[in-house]
Design an enzyme around this catalytic site. Sequence first.
Site, PDB file in Angstrom:
ATOM      1  N   SER A   1       0.823  -1.207   0.000  1.00  0.00           N
ATOM      2  CA  SER A   1       0.000   0.000   0.000  1.00  0.00           C
ATOM      3  C   SER A   1       0.858   1.258   0.000  1.00  0.00           C
ATOM      4  CB  SER A   1      -0.899   0.010   1.249  1.00  0.00           C
ATOM      5  OG  SER A   1      -1.571   1.244   1.405  1.00  0.00           O
TER       6      SER A   1
ATOM      7  N   TYR B   1      -1.353  -0.504  10.110  1.00  0.00           N
ATOM      8  CA  TYR B   1      -1.447  -0.835   8.684  1.00  0.00           C
ATOM      9  C   TYR B   1      -0.162  -0.454   7.950  1.00  0.00           C
ATOM     10  CZ  TYR B   1      -3.849  -1.322   4.153  1.00  0.00           C
ATOM     11  OH  TYR B   1      -4.245  -1.715   2.895  1.00  0.00           O
TER      12      TYR B   1
END
Length: 241
Positions: free
Chosen positions: A140, A153
């Site tokens: 990501s 995350y």
Amino acid sequence: MNYALVTGGSRGLGAAICKKLAACGLGIIVNYRSNEEAAKAVADEIVAAGGCAELLPFDVSSEESVDSALERWEDNHPDDRITVLVNNAGVRDDNLLIFMQSEQWHKVVDTTLDGFFHVTRRVLKGMLTKRFGRIINITSLSGLKGLPGQANYSAAKAALIGATKALAQEVAARKVTVNAVAPGFIRSDMTKDLDEESLKKLVPLGRFGEADEVASLVAFLASDESSYITGETISINGGLY
């Protein structure tokens, strides 16, 4: 037959990747943890289009769940092999670190990072034996630049990039490539709670990406045409860094 295993393949990016790889002629193993209805819909769509797809439920964060499911698949497919692995399974549970609960940290990190370890270690054996494989890890933008409220995350996705670089060097001699794809803001289940109108103003291309655009990049990395690319993290983010 050659198969692609896509973890978290029941919705969002995973579903788009399953369909794209099926269109490339691969059999598809749609992994999911709990949403059987959505996973079945993906598999049914692939089969209706003339492809081959089957479901394989397991929890990527559980070593026992992964090993038992893949052992069962291998026993049932003695003449088939998994040549493409897409480590896509992941979850978000955002919070400022000062307020983050232990369970929020571990749920996110365990799914992405332990999931990569458990599934890749198991599938890699066959790839090394056959001297061919494609491993594609979905990371990501958050793992590249860090995003506030996503320490868990960002940490998990950044670690996945490091693991990609290390593993690529370990297995290159056996013609197994390992790459990462780093999406920015992509319209999917993962981003449905974000303020798209506000955030797209930050993107030079002025819009969120589409899941099919990410799936096309994954399909390229899974193909023979990408055979000299390994250890890379390729951003697909509309120019947002």
